[in-house]
Design a protein around this motif. Structure first.
Motif, mmCIF file in Angstrom:
data_model
loop_
_atom_site.group_PDB
_atom_site.id
_atom_site.type_symbol
_atom_site.label_atom_id
_atom_site.label_comp_id
_atom_site.label_asym_id
_atom_site.label_seq_id
_atom_site.Cartn_x
_atom_site.Cartn_y
_atom_site.Cartn_z
ATOM 1 N N ALA A 47 -9.587 -36.343 -4.561
ATOM 2 C CA ALA A 47 -9.391 -35.974 -5.968
ATOM 3 C C ALA A 47 -10.705 -35.859 -6.668
ATOM 4 O O ALA A 47 -10.557 -34.678 -7.490
ATOM 5 N N ARG A 61 -3.538 -29.989 -3.793
ATOM 6 C CA ARG A 61 -3.810 -30.817 -4.969
ATOM 7 C C ARG A 61 -2.439 -31.314 -5.658
ATOM 8 O O ARG A 61 -2.672 -32.711 -6.180
ATOM 9 N N VAL A 72 -2.093 -34.746 -3.634
ATOM 10 C CA VAL A 72 -3.062 -35.731 -4.149
ATOM 11 C C VAL A 72 -2.599 -36.509 -5.618
ATOM 12 O O VAL A 72 -2.534 -37.621 -5.617
#
Length: 139
Positions: free
Chosen positions: A94, A120, A123
């Protein structure tokens, strides 16, 4: 949160591409697989590149304007691929994602063979899930 590992949140069957694949087929796979990009692999499933929606879009627009023949993935892919390992921490990833542009990272073993991808959104979901589990304990 140090216990959050990439392996626990990655997609194990991502859309992949080959160097000789036409860009139009790559675009079709991206759309159907709902991925913003993906790893280009050789016959042994080792990563040799990465192709993104943006790479494909740029080439397709150029082909449209210049009435050119179809390109291959090899013509549009990048070869400097940012990857992560399954044992890497989600929090570390991250922090990397805040500094670097990729929205999707191939997950590879120590020899560079593809194991999956992590996005993303994956995450963000992992961190959100972990935070919610802490909220429940406190309340």
């Amino acid at each position: 949160m140090d216990l959050l590992k990439v392996a626990d949140y990655m997609h194990r069957h991502p859309v992949t591409f080959t160097v000789d694949m036409p860009v139009e087929l790559a675009v079709d796979r991206l759309i159907k697989g709902r991925q913003t990009g993906g790893p280009v692999v050789d016959l042994d499933n080792k990563i040799i590149g990465f192709v993104s929606e943006q790479d494909c879009l740029a080439r397709m627009l150029m082909s449209t304007y210049h009435d050119q023949q179809s390109a291959r993935v090899a013509d549009v892919m990048i070869t400097q691929v940012l990857t992560v390992k399954p044992y890497d921490g989600v929090i570390d990833l991250a922090q990397t994602m805040l500094k670097l542009k990729p929205k999707l990272y191939p997950v590879v073993d120590d020899d560079g063979y593809l194991l999956g991808i992590i996005t993303r959104s994956d995450v963000l979901g992992a961190i959100d899930k972990e935070l919610h589990s802490h909220y429940r304990r406190v309340v």
